[in-house]
Design an enzyme around this catalytic site. Structure first.
Site, short mmCIF file in Angstrom:
data_model
loop_
_atom_site.label_atom_id
_atom_site.label_comp_id
_atom_site.label_asym_id
_atom_site.label_seq_id
_atom_site.Cartn_x
_atom_site.Cartn_y
_atom_site.Cartn_z
N TYR A 7 0.83 -1.21 0.00
CA TYR A 7 0.00 0.00 0.00
C TYR A 7 0.87 1.27 0.00
O TYR A 7 1.63 1.48 0.94
CB TYR A 7 -0.93 -0.02 1.22
CG TYR A 7 -1.66 1.28 1.50
CD1 TYR A 7 -2.63 1.75 0.63
CD2 TYR A 7 -1.38 2.03 2.63
CE1 TYR A 7 -3.29 2.94 0.88
CE2 TYR A 7 -2.04 3.21 2.90
CZ TYR A 7 -3.00 3.67 2.01
OH TYR A 7 -3.65 4.86 2.26
N ARG A 8 0.77 2.04 -1.06
CA ARG A 8 1.50 3.31 -1.22
C ARG A 8 3.00 3.15 -0.98
O ARG A 8 3.65 4.05 -0.45
CB ARG A 8 0.95 4.40 -0.29
CG ARG A 8 -0.52 4.71 -0.48
CD ARG A 8 -0.85 5.28 -1.86
NE ARG A 8 -2.29 5.44 -1.99
CZ ARG A 8 -3.10 4.48 -2.46
NH1 ARG A 8 -2.60 3.33 -2.89
NH2 ARG A 8 -4.39 4.69 -2.53
N ASN A 9 3.52 2.03 -1.41
CA ASN A 9 4.93 1.75 -1.17
C ASN A 9 5.43 0.76 -2.21
O ASN A 9 4.85 -0.30 -2.39
CB ASN A 9 5.07 1.16 0.25
CG ASN A 9 6.47 0.66 0.52
OD1 ASN A 9 7.44 1.21 0.00
ND2 ASN A 9 6.57 -0.39 1.31
#
Ligand code: EPU
Length: 310
Positions: A179-181
């Site tokens: 997630y967002r990485n």
């Protein structure tokens, strides 16, 4: 490592890259940030030169707050061919029978919104859930930008990464992304990617884009870096900020948007100090109430300007 001069004449490029000292505010979506030396890099060869000295990589300037004093390092902006997309299907990697399309190289500096319009017209699916993200491909891949309808890693085949140590190519399976990485370290430059797409129809792709777009209807239209905090434990940070009664709070010319609590907007002449002040206000109010961490979604340049917000 030696830092580049913080002021004065830009250092020349041996290989002819355009180098200019400019206010970074004009390259960020929130419109704040002091000056730096910008290297407009167009090829892998000149990118190798640009990373010989301390550098930072500037994508579309969304999700980024730059301090009012700017940064001392050279700032690399991918331009020319490194900001263009070759969408020709690779005949060796694509499979027309199953509708799998693996594209040619898409430069890290390619603006994501224009790329998505082209994919929609071709009826090529997998990335439409990222509609509405204003960034460039490289930055969006680096942070695995997305919405709840999809994210960048839904449509990646190969990622080319440049560091001072050289160029390498990886696949999503080589990375521990989430997630967002992306798992790609800060400062590693995503120079180009190949996209992995699925043949669909322009109508079907448009329909899914409209759904994802509809979820953004209520978001503020003013200058903003985008969502400030990652959703802690999957709960909307905006909802938590709203419940804490912080919408509409203002410092200088920056305000927590009345439309959505996770957006800080620039009312006109906001400074980085105004924006950072609001981030501190939110973190100070919310963090003590949460069982897990409240993490910033923004990058802050230089990192020391907001060490207390990490
Ligand atoms: N809500 C409120 N008040 C607020 C904000 C939200 O009541 O001030 C409620 C909404 O009404 C909704 C729920 O909270 O019921 C969730 O809100 P929303 O649909 O806006 O989703 P979000 O989790 O807050 C995420 C992304 C956004 C993306 C939207 C829509 C993150 C941190 N945020 O927000 O992405 O635009 O979904 O898909 O993942 C960004 O990444 O920069 C960003 C803004």
């Amino acid at each position: 490592m030696q830092l580049a001069a913080a002021s004065g004449q830009p250092s020349p490029s041996r290989l002819g890259t355009r180098v200019e000292r400019l206010p970074l505010a004009r390259y960020t979506t929130v419109g704040v940030g002091g000056e730096a030396e910008i290297w407009f890099v167009e090829t892998l060869e000149t990118l190798a030169e640009a990373v010989e000295q301390p550098y930072r990589i500037l994508g579309g300037g969304s999700n980024l707050v730059i301090d009012d004093s700017g940064v001392p390092e050279r700032v690399i902006r991918l331009s020319g061919p490194l900001a263009k997309a070759d969408l020709t299907p690779d005949p060796e990697l694509s499979d027309p029978a199953s509708g799998l399309i693996v594209t040619g190289w898409v430069g890290g500096g390619t603006p994501l919104p224009g790329l998505l319009r082209k994919l929609q017209a071709l009826g090529w699916s997998n990335l439409e859930g990222t509609v509405g993200i204003p960034g460039q491909v490289g930055g969006s891949v680096w942070m695995n930008a997305g919405t709840r309808f999809g994210e960048m890693f839904d449509g990646l085949h190969t990622i080319e990464i440049v560091t001072p140590q050289g160029v390498r190519q990886v696949t999503p399976d080589d990375l521990n992304w989430g997630y967002r990485n992306s798992d790609i370290p800060r400062g590693h430059i995503i120079s180009r990617v190949r996209l992995k797409l699925q043949q669909s129809s322009p109508e079907a792709v448009r329909e899914r884009m409209e759904q994802a777009d509809a979820a953004r209807k209520g978001q503020p239209k003013m200058k903003t870096p985008g969502c400030a905090f990652k959703n802690p434990g999957g709960v909307s940070a905006g909802l938590l900020i709203d419940r804490a009664g912080l919408k509409g709070e203002q410092i200088g010319q920056a305000r927590i948007a009345p439309e959505h609590g996770n957006f800080i907007v620039n009312l006109g002449g906001a400074t980085a100090a105004d924006v950072l002040g609001l981030l501190r206000l939110v973190k100070g109010r919310l963090a003590p109430e949460l069982s897990g961490p409240l993490e910033l979604e923004y990058e802050i340049w230089p990192e020391e300007a907001a060490a207390d917000l990490r």
